[in-house]
Design an enzyme around this catalytic site. Sequence first.
Site, PDB file in Angstrom:
ATOM      1  N   CYS A   1      -2.388  10.252  -6.115  1.00  0.00           N
ATOM      2  CA  CYS A   1      -3.502   9.938  -5.207  1.00  0.00           C
ATOM      3  C   CYS A   1      -4.571  11.017  -5.335  1.00  0.00           C
ATOM      4  O   CYS A   1      -4.299  12.192  -5.101  1.00  0.00           O
ATOM      5  CB  CYS A   1      -3.061   9.842  -3.759  1.00  0.00           C
ATOM      6  SG  CYS A   1      -4.513   9.594  -2.700  1.00  0.00           S
TER       7      CYS A   1
ATOM      8  N   LYS B   1       0.843  -1.210   0.000  1.00  0.00           N
ATOM      9  CA  LYS B   1       0.000   0.000   0.000  1.00  0.00           C
ATOM     10  C   LYS B   1       0.876   1.257   0.000  1.00  0.00           C
ATOM     11  O   LYS B   1       1.914   1.303   0.665  1.00  0.00           O
ATOM     12  CB  LYS B   1      -0.898  -0.005   1.240  1.00  0.00           C
ATOM     13  CG  LYS B   1      -1.701   1.276   1.486  1.00  0.00           C
ATOM     14  CD  LYS B   1      -2.816   1.498   0.487  1.00  0.00           C
ATOM     15  CE  LYS B   1      -3.509   2.854   0.699  1.00  0.00           C
ATOM     16  NZ  LYS B   1      -4.414   3.205  -0.406  1.00  0.00           N
TER      17      LYS B   1
HETATM   18  O1  RRO Z   1      -5.760   5.732  -0.679  1.00  0.00           O
HETATM   19  C1  RRO Z   1      -6.407   6.232  -1.627  1.00  0.00           C
HETATM   20  O2  RRO Z   1      -7.442   6.903  -1.465  1.00  0.00           O
HETATM   21  C2  RRO Z   1      -5.971   6.075  -3.016  1.00  0.00           C
HETATM   22  C3  RRO Z   1      -4.675   6.301  -3.444  1.00  0.00           C
HETATM   23 BR1  RRO Z   1      -3.274   6.654  -2.278  1.00  0.00          BR
HETATM   24  C4  RRO Z   1      -4.378   6.235  -4.828  1.00  0.00           C
HETATM   25  O3  RRO Z   1      -3.244   6.431  -5.290  1.00  0.00           O
HETATM   26  N1  RRO Z   1      -5.390   5.955  -5.675  1.00  0.00           N
HETATM   27  C5  RRO Z   1      -6.651   5.737  -5.259  1.00  0.00           C
HETATM   28  O4  RRO Z   1      -7.530   5.492  -6.091  1.00  0.00           O
HETATM   29  N2  RRO Z   1      -6.927   5.790  -3.915  1.00  0.00           N
END
Ligand code: RRO
Length: 307
Positions: free
Chosen positions: A126, A43
């Site tokens: 993100c 993650k």
């Molecule tokens: O954690 C998120 O909300 C998230 C991330 Br870091 C990302 O790079 N892409 C996404 O769709 N959700």
Amino acid sequence: MLKTTVAGIELEHPIFNAAGPLDATLEELTVLGESHAAAITMKSCTLEAREGNPEPRYQDIPHGSLNSMGLPNLGYKKYIAFAPLLKKYNKPIIASVSGLSLEDNLTIIQALNDAPVDLIEFNLSCPNVIGKPQMGYDPEQTDDVLGKIMHITKKPLGVKLPPYFDFVHFEQIAAILNRNNVRFVTCINAIGNALVIDPEKEQVIIRPKNGFGGLGGAYVKPTALANVRKFSELLNPTIDIVGVGGISSGTDVFEFILAGATAVQIGTTFMKEKHGCFERIEREFNELMAKKGYETIEDVKGNLKTL
Ligand code: RRO
């Protein structure tokens, strides 16, 4: 098995998990280690642990998913501690870095120099941290930050890109990635700030940001293919491309490789189907390659015909 490489790191086959779904805890990463995935992506991590956004923050929708997770993760030190425990699965380990400031990113990437991770995927995309724009949509900042990061990393480092939609933007970003000698690009992240409505309830379907969230799954596959294709035309041939976005079958994998990818990641389908998806999709891909008479990834990579 159809071997491939990403930034010089060997994979037994081209299919593994996208950063995000089911990869934040040691238990989840262990399932990935034991699964058929060709690598273990962890993650996206920040300096400190984060709870993420309020729930509900992930919903399956008819042809994909909508998420606004908000970067829930255990903090980079935990992922550095997990890496040696995952070595026994004999597959590449990929750290995903998504610090909230340049200083945080430099701290994390410096620390990863001494960790047993094989690749770093630096997340420029993100869409869900409230108040933080996607860096990949700011070419100047991307250039500046990449210059500093490439200077300190000792690992093969690539970037996770947001989707682009305009050829001029592709050209701007590709020039920056070429100039900074990134080792691979992963495209695409979710299409940011989509809105899905429940007409019965006359309501949004996720809580954060009044319902706006990242769109994934089959809805985004044509956009993902376009991004892989365009970057394969524009990037130095030494920069590998990892495709992600709406892959749920062996045929989807084949299409991404035709467009120019050397490997692919599975996000929404992994969430829906859990770890069995890797074995199924690889089997389907192998069967299709055999049926078409192709023996290696190189036989297919980038060989998309035009009319
Ligand atoms: O954690 C998120 O909300 C998230 C991330 Br870091 C990302 O790079 N892409 C996404 O769709 N959700």
